[in-house]
Design a protein around this motif. Structure first.
Motif, PDB file in Angstrom:
ATOM      1  N   ARG A  45     -56.607 -56.913 -65.854  1.00  0.00           N
ATOM      2  CA  ARG A  45     -56.046 -56.584 -64.547  1.00  0.00           C
ATOM      3  C   ARG A  45     -56.204 -57.784 -63.607  1.00  0.00           C
ATOM      4  NH1 ARG A  45     -57.887 -50.909 -62.420  1.00  0.00           N
ATOM      5  NH2 ARG A  45     -59.904 -51.962 -62.275  1.00  0.00           N
ATOM      6  N   GLU A  46     -55.175 -58.022 -62.788  1.00  0.00           N
ATOM      7  CA  GLU A  46     -55.210 -59.169 -61.899  1.00  0.00           C
ATOM      8  C   GLU A  46     -54.792 -58.778 -60.484  1.00  0.00           C
ATOM      9  OE1 GLU A  46     -52.402 -62.131 -63.214  1.00  0.00           O
ATOM     10  OE2 GLU A  46     -50.665 -60.888 -62.802  1.00  0.00           O
ATOM     11  N   PHE A  47     -55.279 -59.554 -59.550  1.00  0.00           N
ATOM     12  CA  PHE A  47     -54.969 -59.348 -58.141  1.00  0.00           C
ATOM     13  C   PHE A  47     -53.514 -59.701 -57.854  1.00  0.00           C
ATOM     14  CE2 PHE A  47     -55.353 -59.423 -53.645  1.00  0.00           C
ATOM     15  CZ  PHE A  47     -54.729 -60.577 -53.200  1.00  0.00           C
ATOM     16  N   VAL A  48     -52.882 -58.910 -56.970  1.00  0.00           N
ATOM     17  CA  VAL A  48     -51.507 -59.181 -56.549  1.00  0.00           C
ATOM     18  C   VAL A  48     -51.449 -59.478 -55.053  1.00  0.00           C
ATOM     19  CG1 VAL A  48     -49.178 -58.242 -56.325  1.00  0.00           C
ATOM     20  CG2 VAL A  48     -50.539 -57.749 -58.377  1.00  0.00           C
ATOM     21  N   ALA A  49     -51.964 -58.544 -54.239  1.00  0.00           N
ATOM     22  CA  ALA A  49     -51.880 -58.717 -52.791  1.00  0.00           C
ATOM     23  C   ALA A  49     -52.918 -57.850 -52.112  1.00  0.00           C
ATOM     24  CB  ALA A  49     -50.485 -58.339 -52.283  1.00  0.00           C
ATOM     25  N   ALA A  50     -53.342 -58.259 -50.922  1.00  0.00           N
ATOM     26  CA  ALA A  50     -54.294 -57.483 -50.136  1.00  0.00           C
ATOM     27  C   ALA A  50     -53.913 -57.527 -48.672  1.00  0.00           C
ATOM     28  CB  ALA A  50     -55.714 -58.019 -50.325  1.00  0.00           C
ATOM     29  N   ILE A  51     -54.331 -56.501 -47.945  1.00  0.00           N
ATOM     30  CA  ILE A  51     -54.039 -56.410 -46.525  1.00  0.00           C
ATOM     31  C   ILE A  51     -55.261 -55.870 -45.813  1.00  0.00           C
ATOM     32  CG2 ILE A  51     -53.026 -54.090 -46.741  1.00  0.00           C
ATOM     33  CD1 ILE A  51     -50.966 -54.995 -44.581  1.00  0.00           C
ATOM     34  N   SER A  52     -55.569 -56.443 -44.652  1.00  0.00           N
ATOM     35  CA  SER A  52     -56.741 -56.011 -43.899  1.00  0.00           C
ATOM     36  C   SER A  52     -56.521 -54.628 -43.301  1.00  0.00           C
ATOM     37  CB  SER A  52     -57.044 -57.023 -42.796  1.00  0.00           C
ATOM     38  OG  SER A  52     -55.956 -57.114 -41.893  1.00  0.00           O
ATOM     39  N   TYR A  94     -48.962 -51.207 -62.018  1.00  0.00           N
ATOM     40  CA  TYR A  94     -49.433 -51.626 -60.704  1.00  0.00           C
ATOM     41  C   TYR A  94     -50.358 -50.566 -60.126  1.00  0.00           C
ATOM     42  CZ  TYR A  94     -46.309 -55.607 -60.602  1.00  0.00           C
ATOM     43  OH  TYR A  94     -45.692 -56.813 -60.871  1.00  0.00           O
ATOM     44  N   TYR A  95     -51.499 -51.031 -59.632  1.00  0.00           N
ATOM     45  CA  TYR A  95     -52.518 -50.146 -59.087  1.00  0.00           C
ATOM     46  C   TYR A  95     -52.766 -50.435 -57.617  1.00  0.00           C
ATOM     47  CZ  TYR A  95     -53.709 -49.312 -64.002  1.00  0.00           C
ATOM     48  OH  TYR A  95     -53.667 -48.985 -65.329  1.00  0.00           O
ATOM     49  N   CYS A  96     -52.920 -49.383 -56.871  1.00  0.00           N
ATOM     50  CA  CYS A  96     -53.337 -49.461 -55.485  1.00  0.00           C
ATOM     51  C   CYS A  96     -54.854 -49.261 -55.442  1.00  0.00           C
ATOM     52  CB  CYS A  96     -52.624 -48.354 -54.705  1.00  0.00           C
ATOM     53  SG  CYS A  96     -53.196 -48.053 -53.049  1.00  0.00           S
ATOM     54  N   ALA A  97     -55.532 -49.954 -54.541  1.00  0.00           N
ATOM     55  CA  ALA A  97     -56.978 -49.834 -54.466  1.00  0.00           C
ATOM     56  C   ALA A  97     -57.456 -49.959 -53.030  1.00  0.00           C
ATOM     57  CB  ALA A  97     -57.647 -50.899 -55.330  1.00  0.00           C
ATOM     58  N   ARG A  98     -58.578 -49.306 -52.752  1.00  0.00           N
ATOM     59  CA  ARG A  98     -59.173 -49.367 -51.423  1.00  0.00           C
ATOM     60  C   ARG A  98     -60.472 -50.158 -51.478  1.00  0.00           C
ATOM     61  NH1 ARG A  98     -61.868 -44.433 -48.099  1.00  0.00           N
ATOM     62  NH2 ARG A  98     -63.638 -45.161 -49.316  1.00  0.00           N
ATOM     63  N   HIS A  99     -60.681 -51.004 -50.480  1.00  0.00           N
ATOM     64  CA  HIS A  99     -61.918 -51.776 -50.386  1.00  0.00           C
ATOM     65  C   HIS A  99     -63.119 -50.827 -50.281  1.00  0.00           C
ATOM     66  CE1 HIS A  99     -64.686 -54.928 -49.066  1.00  0.00           C
ATOM     67  NE2 HIS A  99     -63.747 -55.816 -49.369  1.00  0.00           N
ATOM     68  N   THR A 100     -64.238 -51.268 -50.779  1.00  0.00           N
ATOM     69  CA  THR A 100     -65.417 -50.409 -50.774  1.00  0.00           C
ATOM     70  C   THR A 100     -66.063 -50.274 -49.402  1.00  0.00           C
ATOM     71  OG1 THR A 100     -66.768 -52.320 -51.369  1.00  0.00           O
ATOM     72  CG2 THR A 100     -66.026 -50.894 -53.172  1.00  0.00           C
ATOM     73  N   THR A 101     -65.845 -51.247 -48.527  1.00  0.00           N
ATOM     74  CA  THR A 101     -66.570 -51.274 -47.262  1.00  0.00           C
ATOM     75  C   THR A 101     -65.608 -51.321 -46.085  1.00  0.00           C
ATOM     76  OG1 THR A 101     -68.351 -52.485 -48.347  1.00  0.00           O
ATOM     77  CG2 THR A 101     -68.344 -52.445 -45.937  1.00  0.00           C
ATOM     78  N   ALA A 102     -65.751 -50.353 -45.192  1.00  0.00           N
ATOM     79  CA  ALA A 102     -64.905 -50.312 -43.997  1.00  0.00           C
ATOM     80  C   ALA A 102     -65.092 -51.567 -43.163  1.00  0.00           C
ATOM     81  CB  ALA A 102     -65.252 -49.080 -43.174  1.00  0.00           C
ATOM     82  N   GLY A 103     -63.995 -52.083 -42.672  1.00  0.00           N
ATOM     83  CA  GLY A 103     -64.031 -53.221 -41.772  1.00  0.00           C
ATOM     84  C   GLY A 103     -64.058 -54.576 -42.426  1.00  0.00           C
ATOM     85  N   LEU A 104     -64.305 -54.630 -43.736  1.00  0.00           N
ATOM     86  CA  LEU A 104     -64.332 -55.905 -44.433  1.00  0.00           C
ATOM     87  C   LEU A 104     -62.996 -56.148 -45.123  1.00  0.00           C
ATOM     88  CD1 LEU A 104     -67.906 -56.053 -45.984  1.00  0.00           C
ATOM     89  CD2 LEU A 104     -67.107 -56.873 -43.761  1.00  0.00           C
ATOM     90  N   TYR A 105     -62.742 -57.431 -45.421  1.00  0.00           N
ATOM     91  CA  TYR A 105     -61.470 -57.824 -46.019  1.00  0.00           C
ATOM     92  C   TYR A 105     -61.728 -58.881 -47.079  1.00  0.00           C
ATOM     93  CZ  TYR A 105     -56.928 -60.216 -46.310  1.00  0.00           C
ATOM     94  OH  TYR A 105     -55.761 -60.803 -46.743  1.00  0.00           O
ATOM     95  N   SER A 106     -61.237 -58.627 -48.264  1.00  0.00           N
ATOM     96  CA  SER A 106     -61.330 -59.604 -49.334  1.00  0.00           C
ATOM     97  C   SER A 106     -60.260 -59.279 -50.356  1.00  0.00           C
ATOM     98  CB  SER A 106     -62.719 -59.594 -49.978  1.00  0.00           C
ATOM     99  OG  SER A 106     -62.936 -58.374 -50.672  1.00  0.00           O
ATOM    100  N   TYR A 107     -60.203 -60.089 -51.399  1.00  0.00           N
ATOM    101  CA  TYR A 107     -59.212 -59.846 -52.432  1.00  0.00           C
ATOM    102  C   TYR A 107     -59.809 -59.920 -53.826  1.00  0.00           C
ATOM    103  CZ  TYR A 107     -59.303 -64.891 -51.611  1.00  0.00           C
ATOM    104  OH  TYR A 107     -59.699 -66.167 -51.394  1.00  0.00           O
ATOM    105  N   TYR A 108     -61.121 -59.788 -53.919  1.00  0.00           N
ATOM    106  CA  TYR A 108     -61.777 -59.784 -55.216  1.00  0.00           C
ATOM    107  C   TYR A 108     -61.812 -58.366 -55.765  1.00  0.00           C
ATOM    108  CZ  TYR A 108     -63.294 -64.396 -53.727  1.00  0.00           C
ATOM    109  OH  TYR A 108     -63.313 -65.689 -53.284  1.00  0.00           O
ATOM    110  N   GLU A 109     -61.444 -58.215 -57.019  1.00  0.00           N
ATOM    111  CA  GLU A 109     -61.372 -56.890 -57.612  1.00  0.00           C
ATOM    112  C   GLU A 109     -62.696 -56.150 -57.494  1.00  0.00           C
ATOM    113  OE1 GLU A 109     -59.634 -56.866 -61.486  1.00  0.00           O
ATOM    114  OE2 GLU A 109     -60.390 -54.867 -61.964  1.00  0.00           O
ATOM    115  N   ARG A 110     -63.806 -56.855 -57.602  1.00  0.00           N
ATOM    116  CA  ARG A 110     -65.123 -56.212 -57.541  1.00  0.00           C
ATOM    117  C   ARG A 110     -65.389 -55.540 -56.199  1.00  0.00           C
ATOM    118  NH1 ARG A 110     -66.406 -61.869 -57.251  1.00  0.00           N
ATOM    119  NH2 ARG A 110     -67.158 -62.431 -55.174  1.00  0.00           N
ATOM    120  N   ASP A 111     -64.627 -55.920 -55.167  1.00  0.00           N
ATOM    121  CA  ASP A 111     -64.817 -55.350 -53.833  1.00  0.00           C
ATOM    122  C   ASP A 111     -63.995 -54.092 -53.595  1.00  0.00           C
ATOM    123  OD1 ASP A 111     -65.004 -58.661 -52.344  1.00  0.00           O
ATOM    124  OD2 ASP A 111     -66.589 -57.368 -53.151  1.00  0.00           O
TER     125      ASP A 111
END
Length: 125
Positions: A45-52, A94-111
């Motif tokens: 699986r690979e990163f495609v795009a992220a949004i804050s 294609y998968y949609c995903a939510r960041h683990t931590t509110a208010g933070l922004y990154s594009y690493y799958e582990r997050d």
């Protein structure tokens, strides 16, 4: 526990367009960054795009930059991925995903800790 449901995948010819939609449950959608990832057959699986969380920041993989656009509507608990000029190599789930931590922004799958079930995108040559 948030639920993410993707839709909008399908079969399209090279050069065509699709818009993926991810609908999220819960009242805290607007507090979290969101991302799109993809997995092609036989590949990781690979990163495609992220949004804050606010939509003010976006980031794209080099392979989709200039062709794909991520956006969100916090009033509808929805994030979108507009895909233009599609290529056969964009074929993947294609998968949609939510960041683990509110208010933070990154594009690493582990997050990203919450994932949808995926939607298939197939681009024919």
């Amino acid at each position: 526990q948030v639920q993410l449901v993707e839709s909008g995948g399908g079969l399209v010819q090279a050069g065509g367009s699709l818009r993926l939609t991810c609908a999220a449950s819960g009242r805290t959608f607007s507090n979290y960054a969101m991302g799109w990832f993809r997995q092609a057959p036989g590949k990781e699986r690979e990163f495609v795009a992220a949004i804050s969380w606010s939509g003010g920041n976006t980031y794209y993989a080099d392979s989709v930059k200039g062709r794909f656009t991520i956006s969100r509507d916090n009033t509808k608990n929805t994030v979108y991925l507009q895909m233009n000029s599609l290529k056969p190599e964009d074929t993947a789930v294609y998968y949609c995903a939510r960041h683990t931590t509110a208010g933070l922004y990154s594009y690493y799958e582990r997050d990203f800790g919450s994932w949808g079930q995926g939607t298939q995108v197939t681009v024919s040559s």
